[in-house]
Design a protein around this motif. Structure first.
Motif, PDB file in Angstrom:
ATOM      1  N   GLY A 157       0.735  -1.646  -0.118  1.00 55.88           N
ATOM      2  CA  GLY A 157      -0.111   0.210   0.261  1.00 55.88           C
ATOM      3  C   GLY A 157       0.817   1.206   0.307  1.00 55.88           C
ATOM      4  N   ASN A 158       0.670   2.125   0.132  1.00 56.67           N
ATOM      5  CA  ASN A 158       1.165   3.673   0.115  1.00 56.67           C
ATOM      6  C   ASN A 158      -0.038   4.535   0.899  1.00 56.67           C
ATOM      7  OD1 ASN A 158      -1.159   5.339  -1.442  1.00 56.67           O
ATOM      8  ND2 ASN A 158      -0.030   4.214  -3.099  1.00 56.67           N
ATOM      9  N   GLU A 163      -1.842   6.702   0.513  1.00 60.19           N
ATOM     10  CA  GLU A 163      -3.388   6.703   0.670  1.00 60.19           C
ATOM     11  C   GLU A 163      -3.832   5.709   0.842  1.00 60.19           C
ATOM     12  OE1 GLU A 163      -2.866   8.599  -2.897  1.00 60.19           O
ATOM     13  OE2 GLU A 163      -2.161   9.889  -3.436  1.00 60.19           O
ATOM     14  N   SER A 164      -3.432   4.640   0.417  1.00 64.46           N
ATOM     15  CA  SER A 164      -4.174   3.321   0.350  1.00 64.46           C
ATOM     16  C   SER A 164      -3.894   1.892   1.149  1.00 64.46           C
ATOM     17  CB  SER A 164      -5.071   3.177  -1.482  1.00 64.46           C
ATOM     18  OG  SER A 164      -3.964   2.623  -1.520  1.00 64.46           O
ATOM     19  N   GLU A 165      -4.898   1.497   1.835  1.00 63.96           N
ATOM     20  CA  GLU A 165      -4.105  -0.027   2.004  1.00 63.96           C
ATOM     21  C   GLU A 165      -3.904  -1.386   0.602  1.00 63.96           C
ATOM     22  OE1 GLU A 165      -3.737  -1.065   5.308  1.00 63.96           O
ATOM     23  OE2 GLU A 165      -3.148   1.480   5.045  1.00 63.96           O
ATOM     24  N   LEU A 224      -4.893  -3.948  -1.615  1.00 61.06           N
ATOM     25  CA  LEU A 224      -5.584  -4.765  -1.119  1.00 61.06           C
ATOM     26  C   LEU A 224      -5.144  -6.225  -1.984  1.00 61.06           C
ATOM     27  CD1 LEU A 224      -7.353  -2.251  -3.928  1.00 61.06           C
ATOM     28  CD2 LEU A 224      -7.855  -3.087  -1.888  1.00 61.06           C
TER      29      LEU A 224
END
Length: 297
Positions: free
Chosen positions: A17-18, A20-22, A24
């Motif tokens: 992830g980064n 901004e987001s986990e 998936l």
């Protein structure tokens, strides 16, 4: 090379992830399948020396993450490595390359999470090399090798117990002479702690009984009790107490303990834990009682 570095960053972003987001699960599973199907792990390991430092770090983190990724409830990394053990040979030998040792060492520790890989490293005589790697002059590499060795000797209990039962003589001869009697303080301290972890594990009970029935082993532990380092003394005590607690002591062990009884009891009387520790005090009292009641045979 620029494209390769970009691809590595993208793979790392999918898996971790980064900001901004986990990560998936679907893209992770897809990447994992493609990574092993396309032999990308082999490519990364072999080409790692050609990458810059940042890319090596990315590659190491990617390989670590992929060991844990499940696809249809299977760790496909484990299946892949079982068919490609030669890659493990490269990772182990990495300790002999100053530039690559820490990257390959980290990858190796993650691969050892798989029982089949740990068994291979133990049985392929690779484990013998660690007695030398742990004593390499480069402190960081020696410490990394010690961390891998500890993982190898403690993670998969049934595999380790089987290995130690079959390889007892040479393994502990090397362990005693190269690690417990090393001239390096850190090596002695880590080895004494790890010895306690190994012998106190229930899976290794038959190995422990064999170890504490040896007069030479007892002599080594008694010398470690005399160390100036309190931490080595404490770790040595946790192994020494197993010799004292053995209700079937061989005659030569009894003789050695009786010969040194007054010194040992004097030492133990003054031997204190740095912080209050009821279990230690109870163990110490029991050890003193056992030694005091010994009758020469």
């Amino acid at each position: 090379m620029a494209d390769l570095y970009k691809n590595l960053r993208e793979m790392k972003s999918i898996l971790y992830g980064n900001s901004e987001s986990e990560p998936l699960s679907e893209p992770c599973a897809q990447l994992t399948q493609e990574f092993f199907r396309e032999n990308t792990l082999r490519l990364l390991i072999i080409c790692l020396p050609k990458l810059n430092l940042e890319a090596r770090k990315d590659a190491t983190q990617i390989v670590a993450n992929l060991q844990r990724q499940q696809v249809h409830s299977r760790l496909i990394a484990s299946d892949y490595l079982e068919k490609n053990f030669d890659l493990i040979d490269i990772l182990v030998a990495g300790y002999e390359n100053t530039d690559m040792a820490l990257h390959y060492g980290a990858m190796l520790r993650d691969c050892i999470r798989h029982q089949s890989v740990a068994r291979y490293v133990l049985e392929a005589a690779h484990v013998k090399k660690f007695f030398d790697y742990i004593q390499l002059p480069n402190f960081d590499i020696a410490a990394d090798a010690a961390a891998t060795f500890k993982e190898l000797m403690t993670r998969h209990k049934s595999t380790v117990a089987e290995f130690l039962s079959r390889n007892y003589d040479w393994f502990f001869a090397e362990y005693n002479s190269k690690l417990l009697e090393s001239s390096n303080y850190i090596t002695r301290r880590q080895a004494t702690k790890l010895l306690g972890d190994i012998l106190l594990d229930r899976s290794n009970s038959s190995v422990m009984m064999r170890y504490v029935s040896s007069k030479d082993n007892l002599r080594i532990l008694m010398n470690l009790l005399r160390e100036s380092s309190k931490s080595i003394q404490m770790e040595a005590f946790h192994v020494f107490k197993l010799f004292a607690a053995n209700q079937n002591k061989p005659a030569d062990i009894v003789k050695l303990l009786v010969t040194n009884r007054s010194k040992l009891l004097r030492f133990l009387t003054d031997f204190k834990s740095e912080k209050e520790d009821e279990q230690f005090e109870a163990d110490k009292a029991q050890v003193m009682k056992e030694i005091a009641s010994l009758e020469p045979r």
